[in-house]
Design a protein around this motif. Structure first.
Motif, PDB file in Angstrom:
ATOM      1  N   ALA A 168       0.835  -1.201   0.000  1.00 44.70           N
ATOM      2  CA  ALA A 168       0.000   0.000   0.000  1.00 44.70           C
ATOM      3  C   ALA A 168       0.874   1.257   0.000  1.00 44.70           C
ATOM      4  CB  ALA A 168      -0.924   0.004   1.214  1.00 44.70           C
ATOM      5  N   MET A 169       0.389   2.290  -0.672  1.00 42.00           N
ATOM      6  CA  MET A 169       1.174   3.513  -0.860  1.00 42.00           C
ATOM      7  C   MET A 169       0.379   4.734  -0.412  1.00 42.00           C
ATOM      8  SD  MET A 169       2.764   2.741  -4.674  1.00 42.00           S
ATOM      9  CE  MET A 169       1.152   2.794  -5.464  1.00 42.00           C
ATOM     10  N   PHE A 170       1.053   5.871  -0.418  1.00 42.21           N
ATOM     11  CA  PHE A 170       0.445   7.179  -0.238  1.00 42.21           C
ATOM     12  C   PHE A 170      -0.288   7.274   1.109  1.00 42.21           C
ATOM     13  CE2 PHE A 170      -0.062   6.163  -4.945  1.00 42.21           C
ATOM     14  CZ  PHE A 170       1.190   6.633  -5.264  1.00 42.21           C
ATOM     15  N   LYS A 171      -1.495   7.808   1.087  1.00 41.32           N
ATOM     16  CA  LYS A 171      -2.242   8.012   2.324  1.00 41.32           C
ATOM     17  C   LYS A 171      -2.613   6.682   2.971  1.00 41.32           C
ATOM     18  CE  LYS A 171      -6.316  10.460   4.106  1.00 41.32           C
ATOM     19  NZ  LYS A 171      -7.466  11.320   3.749  1.00 41.32           N
ATOM     20  N   ALA A 172      -2.890   5.662   2.161  1.00 41.11           N
ATOM     21  CA  ALA A 172      -3.227   4.344   2.709  1.00 41.11           C
ATOM     22  C   ALA A 172      -2.066   3.792   3.535  1.00 41.11           C
ATOM     23  CB  ALA A 172      -3.581   3.382   1.571  1.00 41.11           C
ATOM     24  N   ARG A 173      -0.855   4.041   3.087  1.00 44.76           N
ATOM     25  CA  ARG A 173       0.330   3.581   3.817  1.00 44.76           C
ATOM     26  C   ARG A 173       0.392   4.244   5.198  1.00 44.76           C
ATOM     27  NH1 ARG A 173       5.108   6.423   3.946  1.00 44.76           N
ATOM     28  NH2 ARG A 173       6.954   5.288   4.726  1.00 44.76           N
ATOM     29  N   ALA A 174       0.156   5.543   5.252  1.00 49.94           N
ATOM     30  CA  ALA A 174       0.199   6.263   6.522  1.00 49.94           C
ATOM     31  C   ALA A 174      -0.912   5.789   7.458  1.00 49.94           C
ATOM     32  CB  ALA A 174       0.078   7.764   6.273  1.00 49.94           C
TER      33      ALA A 174
END
Length: 464
Positions: A168-174
């Motif tokens: 998962a990347m971007f906001k989903a990662r955070a």
């Protein structure tokens, strides 16, 4: 309450009047004989291939019908101008609430000022058992704040080396990092309110959140966001976003109040989630679930059988400050929703209405071509098709008017400027259609796994 009901009644009368006039003006209701193309034989006039194409394009124009029906009944069945939210229980009895703001860390002053304002709003309502958590890719150092505020603030920095299991990347990662063991400090019965970095709480929204968590009937909630509060940076994009206000009060409110399911998905700010349910659904949904992580999350929660409700009150945000950001924002949304619709992780029965809505967006260049083709190459259609096409256009047009009625106040602007805003919202319809078509064409050929972040901070003028 009587004044609220009168406003709602007048709004319903205006909506029905717009629909009836549009039906009569466009021939959707044929009270005086057949349409102008009734005697035309298109198969002889245009040939078989062109005629088939014309009818297919007319059918494509019906794809928005499900969401238009939801918007129509959502705007009429429920009071569209409710009074201020009243607390139904003591804030002291509420479970712990974490107000979580996710940011890349590019606008520390914006985040700090909004955190302070949101803390003050919570204090005015009497919220006691809460904290504001800022989740950032870059260290912000938001302090020093006043001691009572400082103890309610937590800054969580996502390590650059952190990689979720699915990629998962971007906001989903955070967001997924916040759920990891050793990072998460919340219990399964606590609640999280998800905000974007520019989102501002209002006293009504805090009361609505308190009522929602004290009620405890649903695992997830969504509320209204308006875009025309305080300083308006870009009038064109703000008036164009009036459609989104009507969409919240129509389609989203009906799906959550009547069905308690995200039939058409939801959006990522002003989201209320129970921690245990959020952890079970997870934001670790791979690259395809990272561009529109809110949509993918809602569909996964729908599949798992969780319940959704509508949260009273409203929050404030700003529309994009530039046309470029406006287009980029729409392009990312379309690409992310397309990835969710095409994902094998979500069963078809749970994303059917979302898919129809998404493809009504993707085929927008085709459906809008009917405006010109109806004049250049008219074709006889069944009366029900003409009626439904006019109904779709009338409701969508009225949603811009309603967005202005909901977002602006004649007491704040004055009657003349208020009426000018309504005219301006209608005048932005061609602009919005052009922008949406541009975003669709760009999104279909561009990289779908990019996350464009629009500018959120109002930069002060430089005085020399």
């Amino acid at each position: 309450m009587p004044g609220s009901r009168i406003k709602h009644l007048l709004h319903c009368c205006l909506l029905i009047t717009v629909v009836v006039l549009f039906e009569l003006g466009t021939g959707g209701l044929r009270l005086w004989g057949d349409g102008p193309a009734a005697d035309l034989n298109p198969w002889e006039a245009y040939g078989t291939p062109v005629t088939i194409l014309l009818y297919l394009l007319r059918l494509v124009a019906l794809l928005p019908l499900p969401q238009v029906i939801f918007n129509f009944f959502g705007l009429t069945l429920y009071n569209a101008f409710p009074d201020g939210v009243t607390l139904k229980g003591s804030p002291l009895l509420a479970p712990f609430i974490c107000i979580r703001v996710v940011t890349r860390g590019d606008y520390p002053q914006l985040v700090r000022s909004n955190v302070i304002r949101n803390l003050e709003t919570c204090d005015r309502v009497g919220l006691e058992n809460f904290q504001i958590e800022v989740v950032t890719d870059k260290v912000l150092r938001l302090g020093p704040l006043a001691p009572p505020q400082q103890r309610r603030l937590r800054e969580t920095v996502v390590p650059s080396a952190y990689r979720p299991k699915s990629g998962a990347m971007f906001k989903a990662r955070a967001l997924q990092y916040c759920l990891e063991p050793g990072v998460n400090e919340l219990t399964d019965t606590d609640w999280v309110v998800h905000l974007d970095e520019e989102t501002l709480l209002t006293e009504n929204s805090v009361r609505g959140i308190l009522n929602f968590v004290l009620d405890g009937k649903h695992h997830f909630g969504q509320g209204l966001i308006t875009y025309a509060n305080e300083e308006v940076v870009n009038w064109l994009t703000t008036l164009a976003d009036s459609f989104r206000v009507a969409d919240d009060m129509g389609k989203l409110r009906l799906q959550f109040n009547a069905f308690h399911k995200p039939l058409f998905s939801w959006k990522g700010s002003f989201v209320v989630t129970q921690v245990g349910a959020e952890r079970a659904v997870s934001f670790d949904n791979g690259p395809d679930g990272s561009v529109a992580e809110d949509c993918f999350f809602a569909m996964r929660a729908f599949e798992k059988g969780y319940s959704f409700g509508f949260v009273e009150g409203e929050m404030w945000e700003k529309s994009p400050f530039s046309i470029r950001d406006f287009v980029q924002q729409r392009k990312r949304w379309m690409q992310g929703i397309l990835l969710a619709v095409h994902s094998p992780k979500i069963p078809v029965r749970h994303k059917l209405l979302l898919a129809i809505s998404c493809y009504s967006w993707v085929t927008m260049p085709l459906s809008t071509s009917n405006v010109a083709l109806a004049a250049l190459r008219p074709i006889p259609c069944p009366p029900v098709m003409d009626f439904l096409c006019a109904f779709i256009a009338a409701v969508n047009l009225y949603m811009y008017v309603f967005g202005v009625l909901k977002s602006f106040s004649p007491y704040r602007l004055g009657v003349s400027r208020f009426l000018l805003c309504i005219v301006g919202a209608l005048a932005t319809v061609p602009f919005n259609v052009l922008i949406e078509n541009w975003a669709v064409l760009w999104g279909l050929v561009g990289n779908k796994h990019r996350f464009y972040v629009v500018s959120k901070e109002i930069r002060p003028p430089i005085v020399v």
